[in-house]
Design a protein around this motif. Sequence first.
Motif, short mmCIF file in Angstrom:
data_model
loop_
_atom_site.label_atom_id
_atom_site.label_comp_id
_atom_site.label_asym_id
_atom_site.label_seq_id
_atom_site.Cartn_x
_atom_site.Cartn_y
_atom_site.Cartn_z
N GLN A 130 62.14 64.37 75.62
CA GLN A 130 61.04 64.46 74.47
C GLN A 130 61.14 63.11 73.71
O GLN A 130 60.39 62.98 73.02
N SER A 131 62.12 62.60 74.12
CA SER A 131 62.07 61.03 73.19
C SER A 131 61.61 59.93 73.96
O SER A 131 61.57 59.55 75.18
N GLN A 132 60.83 59.11 73.20
CA GLN A 132 60.02 57.94 73.70
C GLN A 132 61.18 56.70 73.72
O GLN A 132 60.85 55.78 74.33
N ARG A 190 47.75 65.27 66.38
CA ARG A 190 49.30 64.90 66.63
C ARG A 190 49.90 65.13 65.29
O ARG A 190 51.07 65.73 65.29
N TYR A 228 53.29 67.67 64.82
CA TYR A 228 54.42 67.12 64.36
C TYR A 228 55.11 67.75 63.00
O TYR A 228 56.18 67.99 62.95
N LEU A 232 59.48 59.03 68.24
CA LEU A 232 58.12 59.27 68.72
C LEU A 232 57.12 58.10 69.23
O LEU A 232 56.12 58.37 69.65
N TYR A 236 52.63 55.88 67.97
CA TYR A 236 52.45 57.06 66.76
C TYR A 236 53.05 56.68 65.54
O TYR A 236 52.31 56.80 64.52
#
Length: 341
Positions: free
Chosen positions: A18-20, A257, A261, A318, A322
């Motif tokens: 899930q992490s960038q 988005r 979030y 994120l 973003y």
Amino acid sequence: MKKKIGFLSFGHWTPSPQSQARSAADTLLQSIDLAVAADQLGADGAYFRVHHFARQLASPFPLLAAVGAKTSRIEIGTAVIDMRYENPLYMVEDAGAADLIAGQRLQLGISRGSPEQVIDGWRHFGFQPAEGESDADMGRRHAEVFLDLLRGQGFAQPNPRPMFPNPPGLLRLEPHSEGLRERIWWGAGSNATAVWAAKMGMNLQSSTLKNDETGEAFHVQQAAQIRAYRAAWKEAGHAREPRVSVSRSIFALIDDRDRAYFGRGGADEDQIGFIDERTRAIFGRSYAAEPDTLIEQLRADEAIAEADTLLLTVPNQLGVEYNAHVIESILTHVAPALGWR
């Protein structure tokens, strides 16, 4: 009040899909990219947290130098470097080099440190409090040495037969960056340390955590801390005007988005915790709302009103795109209505 608006990244990474930012390399390179994007968007600052023994940004000067080489206008700083871990002489050299690479845009936040990931981690770095000294005292002592050395006065006796010719007199550390001494900030967790920072001639960084000294709302206590700092600065008779920053988590809900979030809103209330066995701390709320609502909420934040610099804490995992959007949303949809731009 016109405000400088920058971002503050803790620089987390985790191997989670899930992490960038899944590695240290991801976080470091993305930190540079986000600073470049913020520079292009017209933001005023790129600031980075420093934590040891953690999957977060740690040694700041390579990153600051890289950001300085890739940007042209934006201020580049830390919030904050834990001085319990620092050799102040080596730090003067690192800071001088990074500042010169950046064209003298560094704004270095330092402090006595906060609870870390390991027990007395500074001992592993070779430091130990002197007799009768606490680790916080040691951090402040390291800071005082650092500040003194930044003046650029010679103090070391030259070798009578040096490898290279020396200038006359006692020698200072090199490279020296003129003016960096005035761009040092102290991260204060209490009113007393804010007053001490003013006496020492440092700018003030007041974060979203401080000692709960009166039981009032966080932003009210923080505003009082800033006013005490400014009064102490005036009493000390420093020639220049000081700077004061606060940091906040602020998200304008602009698109799907944002709503996915942060659509459930921010942490609408302050939180209470303990940073050690004896110290009750208050954590400031976060903000997440449609721009019109956000503007009204932020207008009521007394500490933001008192400060000249606002640091937006960004969710770095994120990703760069973003987070650039988060910064641009505040600059475009919120800051003008509050008179910050």
